[in-house]
Design a protein around this motif. Structure first.
Motif, short mmCIF file in Angstrom:
data_model
loop_
_atom_site.label_atom_id
_atom_site.label_comp_id
_atom_site.label_asym_id
_atom_site.label_seq_id
_atom_site.Cartn_x
_atom_site.Cartn_y
_atom_site.Cartn_z
N HIS A 168 0.83 -1.20 0.00
CA HIS A 168 0.00 0.00 0.00
C HIS A 168 0.87 1.25 0.00
O HIS A 168 0.63 2.20 -0.76
N ASP A 169 1.87 1.28 0.84
CA ASP A 169 2.75 2.45 0.92
C ASP A 169 3.54 2.66 -0.37
O ASP A 169 3.82 3.80 -0.75
N ALA A 170 3.90 1.55 -1.04
CA ALA A 170 4.66 1.64 -2.29
C ALA A 170 3.77 1.93 -3.50
O ALA A 170 4.27 2.26 -4.57
N GLY A 171 2.48 1.81 -3.34
CA GLY A 171 1.56 2.04 -4.46
C GLY A 171 1.62 0.94 -5.51
O GLY A 171 1.36 1.19 -6.68
N ASP A 172 1.94 -0.29 -5.08
CA ASP A 172 2.05 -1.41 -6.01
C ASP A 172 0.66 -2.05 -6.16
O ASP A 172 0.24 -2.87 -5.34
N MET A 173 -0.04 -1.66 -7.24
CA MET A 173 -1.42 -2.11 -7.41
C MET A 173 -1.49 -3.61 -7.63
O MET A 173 -2.39 -4.28 -7.09
N GLU A 174 -0.61 -4.16 -8.42
CA GLU A 174 -0.64 -5.61 -8.68
C GLU A 174 -0.44 -6.38 -7.38
O GLU A 174 -1.13 -7.38 -7.13
N ARG A 175 0.51 -5.92 -6.58
CA ARG A 175 0.76 -6.60 -5.31
C ARG A 175 -0.42 -6.45 -4.37
O ARG A 175 -0.79 -7.40 -3.65
N MET A 176 -1.05 -5.29 -4.38
CA MET A 176 -2.23 -5.09 -3.53
C MET A 176 -3.36 -6.01 -3.96
O MET A 176 -4.07 -6.57 -3.12
N GLU A 177 -3.55 -6.14 -5.29
CA GLU A 177 -4.61 -7.03 -5.79
C GLU A 177 -4.37 -8.45 -5.33
O GLU A 177 -5.31 -9.14 -4.87
N ALA A 178 -3.13 -8.92 -5.45
CA ALA A 178 -2.81 -10.29 -5.06
C ALA A 178 -2.94 -10.47 -3.55
O ALA A 178 -3.51 -11.47 -3.07
N LEU A 179 -2.45 -9.51 -2.77
CA LEU A 179 -2.48 -9.63 -1.32
C LEU A 179 -3.91 -9.52 -0.78
O LEU A 179 -4.22 -10.13 0.26
N GLU A 180 -4.75 -8.75 -1.46
CA GLU A 180 -6.12 -8.64 -0.97
C GLU A 180 -6.82 -10.00 -1.02
O GLU A 180 -7.58 -10.36 -0.09
N ARG A 181 -6.58 -10.74 -2.09
CA ARG A 181 -7.16 -12.09 -2.17
C ARG A 181 -6.60 -12.98 -1.07
O ARG A 181 -7.35 -13.75 -0.44
N GLU A 182 -5.30 -12.87 -0.84
CA GLU A 182 -4.69 -13.68 0.21
C GLU A 182 -5.20 -13.26 1.59
O GLU A 182 -5.42 -14.11 2.47
N LEU A 183 -5.37 -11.94 1.78
CA LEU A 183 -5.88 -11.46 3.07
C LEU A 183 -7.28 -11.98 3.34
O LEU A 183 -7.60 -12.40 4.46
N ASN A 184 -8.13 -11.95 2.32
CA ASN A 184 -9.51 -12.43 2.50
C ASN A 184 -9.52 -13.90 2.87
O ASN A 184 -10.29 -14.32 3.75
N ALA A 185 -8.68 -14.68 2.21
CA ALA A 185 -8.61 -16.11 2.53
C ALA A 185 -8.07 -16.33 3.94
O ALA A 185 -8.56 -17.20 4.69
N ALA A 186 -7.05 -15.53 4.31
CA ALA A 186 -6.46 -15.68 5.64
C ALA A 186 -7.45 -15.25 6.72
O ALA A 186 -7.52 -15.87 7.81
N VAL A 187 -8.22 -14.21 6.46
CA VAL A 187 -9.24 -13.76 7.42
C VAL A 187 -10.28 -14.86 7.62
O VAL A 187 -10.73 -15.12 8.76
N GLU A 188 -10.68 -15.52 6.54
CA GLU A 188 -11.64 -16.62 6.66
C GLU A 188 -11.07 -17.74 7.52
O GLU A 188 -11.80 -18.34 8.33
N ARG A 189 -9.78 -18.04 7.35
CA ARG A 189 -9.18 -19.10 8.16
C ARG A 189 -9.14 -18.70 9.64
O ARG A 189 -9.39 -19.53 10.53
N VAL A 190 -8.81 -17.44 9.89
CA VAL A 190 -8.77 -16.98 11.29
C VAL A 190 -10.17 -17.01 11.90
O VAL A 190 -10.37 -17.45 13.04
N ASN A 191 -11.15 -16.55 11.16
CA ASN A 191 -12.52 -16.57 11.67
C ASN A 191 -12.99 -18.01 11.91
O ASN A 191 -13.68 -18.29 12.90
N ALA A 192 -12.61 -18.89 10.99
CA ALA A 192 -12.98 -20.30 11.19
C ALA A 192 -12.30 -20.86 12.43
O ALA A 192 -12.91 -21.63 13.20
N SER A 193 -11.04 -20.47 12.62
CA SER A 193 -10.33 -20.94 13.81
C SER A 193 -10.94 -20.35 15.08
O SER A 193 -11.02 -21.03 16.12
#
Length: 302
Positions: free
Chosen positions: A232-257
């Motif tokens: 986010h700080d670097a303004g890397d849109m491609e990286r943000m797009e990829a990390l957002e998908r990973e964050l959503n999946a990781a949040v689901e795992r944490v919520n499931a846990s």
């Protein structure tokens, strides 16, 4: 006066004198007019002069014709050379026209679909509209007849070439300006949206700290959040797009846990309650038996 009879003529044979030489006859013969030529012989020099004059006129005419032919040939050669040069220049001009047309109908037209609300700087939209509204020079040909006309046509080709050079560069600059302004706006919007995602992830981490069945899932989400903040700080849109998908999946795992932890805690609480109830029931039964025994002992005493 000499007596022509006293003159002896030499005999044709040596040593003889058979004929007298008369000087008067000789003088008379000298004074006698020459024989007259025929009339047609007197016209011969005139005919010769006429023929020679005609030949001279024909020669001059032939020289004039040859000169005209040579001049025409040279002019045709010069015109042919100019035409070749014109066609070569025209080929270069058509290449420039094609490049400009492709830019205008390709990237230019695509950039023209971008609206004011999609860019940071609306002046870039105005600049692009001005470039797209420019009128291209009309097509010209090399179908001219004289060297002077070819010079004019070459000058016109140069002017058209300069127009295409200038407008291709200015159109490309306008397209780049709109594209860059849209990218800047997209990045700003994306960073704002991603910031909201990061805040939600942080909230999830805060609420689930120590409240998950598998702490590794919580740690993974925390590490992803740190990487996402860097993107986010670097303004890397491609990286943000990829990390957002990973964050959503990781949040689901944490919520499931977390849900699993809650379920486990509820199950454990229920188990404890059951055991407590069983223990209480057992104790009550024991007390009841003790009371019964006491009663029986008292009755025996009585």
């Amino acid at each position: 006066m000499l007596d022509d009879r006293t003159i002896l003529y030499a005999s044709p044979e040596p040593g003889t004198q058979t004929e007298l030489i008369n000087p008067n006859e000789i003088a008379a013969m000298a004074k006698k007019p020459a024989p007259r030529k025929p009339d047609h012989e007197d016209d011969h020099p005139m005919y010769v002069r006429m023929v020679l004059g005609s030949l001279a006129v024909l020669a001059v005419f032939a020289l004039i014709v040859v000169g005209i032919m040579v001049a025409n040939q040279r002019r045709e050669q010069q015109v042919a050379l100019y035409r070749t040069q014109c066609e070569q220049a025209m080929s270069g001009l058509e290449n420039k026209r094609t490049a400009y047309t492709q830019l205008r109908e390709g990237d230019g037209a695509q950039a023209g679909t971008i609206s004011d609300i999609q860019v940071d700087d609306t002046a870039t939209i105005s600049a692009l509209d001005e470039q797209l509204s420019a009128t291209m020079p009309e097509r010209i040909t090399c179908d001219v007849a004289s060297a002077a006309q070819y010079n004019d046509r070459m000058q016109l080709i140069d002017e058209h070439s300069e127009w295409f050079d200038a407008h291709t560069a200015s159109l490309q600059s306008a397209v780049d300006g709109v594209t860059a302004s849209k990218q800047s706006k997209d990045l700003a919007d994306r960073r704002e949206t991603f910031s909201a995602t990061l805040r939600e992830v942080q909230t999830t981490l805060d609420l689930t700290r120590g409240n998950v069945a598998d702490n590794a899932t919580w740690d993974d989400l925390s590490e992803l959040l740190a990487s996402a903040q860097q993107a986010h700080d670097a303004g890397d849109m491609e990286r943000m797009e990829a990390l957002e998908r990973e964050l959503n999946a990781a949040v689901e795992r944490v919520n499931a846990s977390r849900d699993q932890k809650i379920a486990d805690d509820e199950r454990k609480a229920a188990e404890q309650q059951r055991r407590a109830a069983e223990e209480k029931a057992k104790q009550e039964q024991q007390r009841a038996e003790q009371d019964k025994q006491k009663q029986q002992g008292q009755q025996k005493k009585d």
